[in-house]
Write a protein that holds these residues in place. Structure first.
Motif, short mmCIF file in Angstrom:
data_model
loop_
_atom_site.label_atom_id
_atom_site.label_comp_id
_atom_site.label_asym_id
_atom_site.label_seq_id
_atom_site.Cartn_x
_atom_site.Cartn_y
_atom_site.Cartn_z
N ILE A 2 8.12 3.66 -4.88
CA ILE A 2 9.44 4.03 -4.86
C ILE A 2 9.83 3.10 -3.74
O ILE A 2 11.46 2.58 -4.02
CB ILE A 2 9.16 5.75 -4.84
N ASP A 3 9.53 2.82 -3.13
CA ASP A 3 9.68 2.50 -1.71
C ASP A 3 10.42 0.87 -2.29
O ASP A 3 11.25 0.64 -1.55
CB ASP A 3 9.37 2.78 -0.42
N LEU A 4 9.00 0.21 -2.30
CA LEU A 4 9.06 -0.84 -2.00
C LEU A 4 9.66 -1.44 -3.37
O LEU A 4 10.89 -2.31 -4.00
CB LEU A 4 8.11 -1.73 -2.17
N ARG A 5 9.40 -0.90 -5.21
CA ARG A 5 9.37 -1.80 -6.10
C ARG A 5 10.84 -1.17 -6.48
O ARG A 5 11.75 -1.77 -7.05
CB ARG A 5 7.99 -1.34 -6.97
N GLY A 6 11.23 0.22 -5.55
CA GLY A 6 12.64 0.80 -6.52
C GLY A 6 13.86 -0.33 -5.46
O GLY A 6 14.87 -0.19 -5.79
N THR A 7 13.16 -0.53 -4.39
CA THR A 7 14.38 -1.63 -3.60
C THR A 7 14.59 -2.74 -4.39
O THR A 7 15.93 -3.90 -4.76
CB THR A 7 14.17 -1.43 -2.35
N PHE A 8 13.16 -3.23 -4.56
CA PHE A 8 13.01 -4.38 -5.32
C PHE A 8 14.10 -4.55 -7.02
O PHE A 8 15.02 -4.80 -7.11
CB PHE A 8 11.66 -4.94 -6.03
N LEU A 9 14.20 -3.45 -7.92
CA LEU A 9 15.20 -3.78 -9.07
C LEU A 9 15.98 -3.01 -8.72
O LEU A 9 17.25 -3.56 -9.49
CB LEU A 9 14.62 -2.10 -9.50
N SER A 10 16.46 -2.09 -7.36
CA SER A 10 17.82 -1.59 -7.09
C SER A 10 18.73 -3.31 -6.52
O SER A 10 19.41 -3.24 -7.50
CB SER A 10 18.31 -0.92 -6.08
N MET A 11 18.32 -4.46 -6.15
CA MET A 11 18.49 -5.32 -4.95
C MET A 11 18.68 -6.53 -6.70
O MET A 11 19.66 -6.76 -6.82
CB MET A 11 17.91 -6.07 -4.22
N LYS A 12 17.16 -6.20 -7.27
CA LYS A 12 18.41 -7.64 -8.78
C LYS A 12 19.14 -6.94 -9.65
O LYS A 12 19.78 -8.00 -9.92
CB LYS A 12 16.20 -7.15 -9.64
N HIS A 13 19.67 -6.31 -10.20
CA HIS A 13 20.34 -5.84 -10.32
C HIS A 13 21.85 -5.36 -9.91
O HIS A 13 23.01 -5.86 -10.62
CB HIS A 13 20.42 -4.35 -11.18
N GLU A 14 21.71 -5.07 -8.85
CA GLU A 14 22.86 -5.58 -7.28
C GLU A 14 23.36 -6.95 -7.55
O GLU A 14 24.76 -7.12 -8.17
CB GLU A 14 23.12 -4.96 -6.42
N LEU A 15 22.64 -7.27 -7.14
CA LEU A 15 22.44 -9.00 -7.10
C LEU A 15 23.55 -9.30 -8.50
O LEU A 15 23.88 -10.28 -8.79
CB LEU A 15 20.91 -9.45 -6.81
N ARG A 16 22.63 -9.19 -9.88
CA ARG A 16 23.36 -9.72 -10.52
C ARG A 16 24.41 -9.81 -11.14
O ARG A 16 25.06 -10.44 -11.59
CB ARG A 16 22.80 -8.99 -12.10
N HIS A 17 25.46 -8.49 -10.37
CA HIS A 17 26.64 -7.87 -10.43
C HIS A 17 27.62 -8.96 -9.71
O HIS A 17 28.60 -9.38 -9.51
CB HIS A 17 27.21 -6.97 -10.37
N MET A 18 26.72 -9.11 -8.57
CA MET A 18 27.66 -9.88 -7.11
C MET A 18 27.60 -11.23 -7.97
O MET A 18 28.83 -11.74 -7.33
CB MET A 18 26.36 -9.35 -6.22
#
Length: 253
Positions: A117-133
């Motif tokens: 939750i804490d680490l993989r969840g952050t990784f997945l969130s960043m991954k898809h946020e960055l794809r939009h940015m």
């Protein structure tokens, strides 16, 4: 409502309570449209109501940060019609609890939960946020880490590992995307007065944790949210790749 973030859009995980909720309210107060994500519809709706009552604009979306399809759907929902996302605030997480154990006695199940939750969840969130940015050459990501991400804490092997991992992801992404107009930072928060921290804990445990903060108290969600707004704004335009302690002196001990 107008402010320094007028016309921008933010995606906030863990937005139903605590730091995520306070960040949603603070960003919306500066003119940002916020989409809050989490697993509990009731708390998400409560946050949206608070934002709107204060004159801001918000929406909610269900999201399990440990599931990539769920994260991808939620981030897509937060982006504008042309796919733009300006800010990602990754606040979803679980605490280490009070079952303190030396590393050799730390349960595999608890360790896996922290990482998932804490680490993989952050990784997945960043991954898809960055794809939009990336296509727009603009963005700021703020990961809500912890003092446990920059110092060791006895008995909290899984939590410390996950939070150190969040800081590592922050630094790596900042290097990967610094020349593309995207900044990535973390907030190394001290103990903050949220339901996750205070609920059900004996007074003596809370007293010990408060004593670990030289300022003599724990933080308020709004104090972390103020740092989130700053890291999203152009006032922090030369800041990237760092974990900023907002911790009442915890990491200075």
């Amino acid at each position: 409502m107008s402010g320094q973030l007028e016309g921008t859009r933010a995606f906030i995980t863990g937005g139903g309570t605590g730091i995520g909720q306070a960040s949603a309210i603070a960003l919306a107060a500066q003119g940002c449209f916020v989409t809050i994500a989490g697993r509990t519809q009731r708390t998400l709706e409560e946050t949206v109501t608070l934002v709107r009552e204060a004159g801001g604009s918000a929406a909610w979306v269900l999201c399990d940060v440990s599931d990539e399809a769920s994260v991808a759907h939620a981030v897509d929902a937060a982006a504008s019609e042309d796919g733009r996302l300006d800010y990602g605030i990754n606040s979803a997480g679980v605490s280490g609890g009070d079952d303190l154990r030396p590393l050799a006695d730390y349960s595999n199940e608890q360790f896996d939960r922290m990482i998932d939750i804490d680490l993989r969840g952050t990784f997945l969130s960043m991954k898809h946020e960055l794809r939009h940015m990336v296509p727009f050459g603009h963005g700021s990501i703020v990961n809500i880490a912890s003092g446990a991400g920059i110092v060791g804490v006895p008995g909290f092997a899984g939590y410390v590992a996950a939070k150190h991992g969040q800081v590592g992801l922050t630094k790596t992404a900042a290097l990967d995307y610094g020349t593309r107009g995207i900044r990535v930072n973390a907030i190394a928060a001290g103990l903050v007065d949220t339901p996750l921290i205070a609920e059900g804990r004996p007074p003596e445990i809370m007293a010990a944790r408060i004593a670990a903060h030289p300022i003599g108290r724990i933080g308020r969600p709004e104090e972390i949210a103020d740092a989130v707004v700053w890291l999203c704004s152009e006032r922090s335009s030369f800041v990237t790749g760092t974990a900023i302690p907002v911790d009442g002196g915890y990491a200075a001990r």
